[in-house]
Design a protein around this motif. Sequence first.
Motif, mmCIF file in Angstrom:
data_model
loop_
_atom_site.group_PDB
_atom_site.id
_atom_site.type_symbol
_atom_site.label_atom_id
_atom_site.label_comp_id
_atom_site.label_asym_id
_atom_site.label_seq_id
_atom_site.Cartn_x
_atom_site.Cartn_y
_atom_site.Cartn_z
ATOM 1 N N PRO A 114 115.771 42.697 -0.246
ATOM 2 C CA PRO A 114 115.621 44.117 -0.583
ATOM 3 C C PRO A 114 114.918 44.863 0.557
ATOM 4 O O PRO A 114 114.419 44.245 1.494
ATOM 5 C CB PRO A 114 114.740 44.088 -1.829
ATOM 6 C CG PRO A 114 113.941 42.828 -1.711
ATOM 7 C CD PRO A 114 114.831 41.847 -0.990
ATOM 8 N N VAL A 115 114.890 46.191 0.416
ATOM 9 C CA VAL A 115 114.227 47.034 1.411
ATOM 10 C C VAL A 115 112.795 46.536 1.607
ATOM 11 O O VAL A 115 112.095 46.200 0.645
ATOM 12 C CB VAL A 115 114.230 48.511 0.942
ATOM 13 C CG1 VAL A 115 113.366 49.373 1.834
ATOM 14 C CG2 VAL A 115 115.652 49.044 0.883
ATOM 15 N N LEU A 116 112.366 46.461 2.854
ATOM 16 C CA LEU A 116 111.023 45.976 3.174
ATOM 17 C C LEU A 116 110.010 47.086 2.908
ATOM 18 O O LEU A 116 110.000 48.105 3.591
ATOM 19 C CB LEU A 116 110.955 45.520 4.635
ATOM 20 C CG LEU A 116 109.634 44.945 5.119
ATOM 21 C CD1 LEU A 116 109.176 43.778 4.252
ATOM 22 C CD2 LEU A 116 109.739 44.514 6.567
ATOM 23 N N GLU A 117 109.201 46.868 1.906
ATOM 24 C CA GLU A 117 108.151 47.824 1.554
ATOM 25 C C GLU A 117 106.809 47.125 1.686
ATOM 26 O O GLU A 117 106.619 46.036 1.156
ATOM 27 C CB GLU A 117 108.348 48.340 0.131
ATOM 28 C CG GLU A 117 109.603 49.175 -0.031
ATOM 29 C CD GLU A 117 109.798 49.697 -1.441
ATOM 30 O OE1 GLU A 117 108.947 49.422 -2.319
ATOM 31 O OE2 GLU A 117 110.810 50.371 -1.666
ATOM 32 N N LEU A 118 105.896 47.765 2.391
ATOM 33 C CA LEU A 118 104.565 47.212 2.595
ATOM 34 C C LEU A 118 103.533 48.045 1.853
ATOM 35 O O LEU A 118 103.676 49.268 1.756
ATOM 36 C CB LEU A 118 104.214 47.207 4.084
ATOM 37 C CG LEU A 118 105.085 46.364 5.007
ATOM 38 C CD1 LEU A 118 104.637 46.520 6.455
ATOM 39 C CD2 LEU A 118 105.059 44.909 4.598
ATOM 40 N N SER A 137 94.824 49.705 1.447
ATOM 41 C CA SER A 137 94.732 48.996 0.168
ATOM 42 C C SER A 137 94.537 47.494 0.351
ATOM 43 O O SER A 137 94.395 46.767 -0.633
ATOM 44 C CB SER A 137 95.994 49.248 -0.667
ATOM 45 O OG SER A 137 97.114 48.573 -0.093
ATOM 46 N N LEU A 138 94.500 47.025 1.603
ATOM 47 C CA LEU A 138 94.429 45.589 1.876
ATOM 48 C C LEU A 138 93.104 45.193 2.508
ATOM 49 O O LEU A 138 92.605 45.892 3.396
ATOM 50 C CB LEU A 138 95.554 45.195 2.829
ATOM 51 C CG LEU A 138 96.981 45.406 2.339
ATOM 52 C CD1 LEU A 138 97.971 45.238 3.483
ATOM 53 C CD2 LEU A 138 97.300 44.441 1.219
ATOM 54 N N ASP A 139 92.561 44.055 2.063
ATOM 55 C CA ASP A 139 91.391 43.503 2.753
ATOM 56 C C ASP A 139 91.899 42.814 4.023
ATOM 57 O O ASP A 139 93.103 42.626 4.216
ATOM 58 C CB ASP A 139 90.607 42.549 1.850
ATOM 59 C CG ASP A 139 91.402 41.329 1.417
ATOM 60 O OD1 ASP A 139 92.066 40.697 2.281
ATOM 61 O OD2 ASP A 139 91.371 40.991 0.218
ATOM 62 N N ASN A 196 94.625 43.804 14.426
ATOM 63 C CA ASN A 196 95.654 43.531 13.413
ATOM 64 C C ASN A 196 95.878 44.731 12.505
ATOM 65 O O ASN A 196 97.008 45.063 12.168
ATOM 66 C CB ASN A 196 95.287 42.298 12.590
ATOM 67 C CG ASN A 196 95.544 41.013 13.342
ATOM 68 O OD1 ASN A 196 96.133 41.016 14.422
ATOM 69 N ND2 ASN A 196 95.100 39.901 12.781
ATOM 70 N N ARG A 197 94.811 45.393 12.126
ATOM 71 C CA ARG A 197 94.943 46.561 11.245
ATOM 72 C C ARG A 197 95.686 47.697 11.965
ATOM 73 O O ARG A 197 96.535 48.358 11.388
ATOM 74 C CB ARG A 197 93.575 47.033 10.751
ATOM 75 C CG ARG A 197 93.658 48.123 9.679
ATOM 76 C CD ARG A 197 92.349 48.299 8.934
ATOM 77 N NE ARG A 197 91.953 47.135 8.178
ATOM 78 C CZ ARG A 197 92.389 46.821 6.949
ATOM 79 N NH1 ARG A 197 93.246 47.613 6.341
ATOM 80 N NH2 ARG A 197 91.970 45.748 6.333
#
Length: 184
Positions: free
Chosen positions: A71-75, A80-82, A112-113
Amino acid sequence: MDMSETSQPTIDEVDLLLANARLRDELEPYRDESIDTSTGRMNLRTENEYLASMLAWERAPALPIASWFTPVLELPPPDSLDDDSLNELLSATIEKLYSQKVVLRFTDHLSNRELYKIIYRDILPCCEKKVEIPGKFLEWRCFEDTDTWLRYYADAVERRRYQEEHDVRMPPSERPKYRRDLPH
């Protein structure tokens, strides 16, 4: 008379000539000043590969890169991520991009962020032509300005050439902080 001395084309050459004519006919509707079909001194096989790649480019749909996946790549949004979740998801996403022939270049100056944000904000929503040509990749250069390239990635010759051409003061040369071994 020896048959090898005749100048008649071989069956393979005839097939190449026919393919060349077909490719040129199929490219005709796309011809304008931006398409150069003069192939100079290429052999017929190389010329046909070149014309086929041009035709593939012209026919390819421009889609958001996220839509290249099923499916479509959704991140999830970066905020919202540690750090641990983001690092794991970043690594998986880089591999997924590579599986669709998207190569990230010049990333070692980014945390990385920061790299995840570029993928999330700039790469995945960007509309690009998805061209299926063996050995061809979409290269995404992950810097926004010339100073970044000059500071972290340009070698001494490139820096000198740039300085001579633009007569500007050069930023100091630095080693990027975040060394990565990305697929390429």
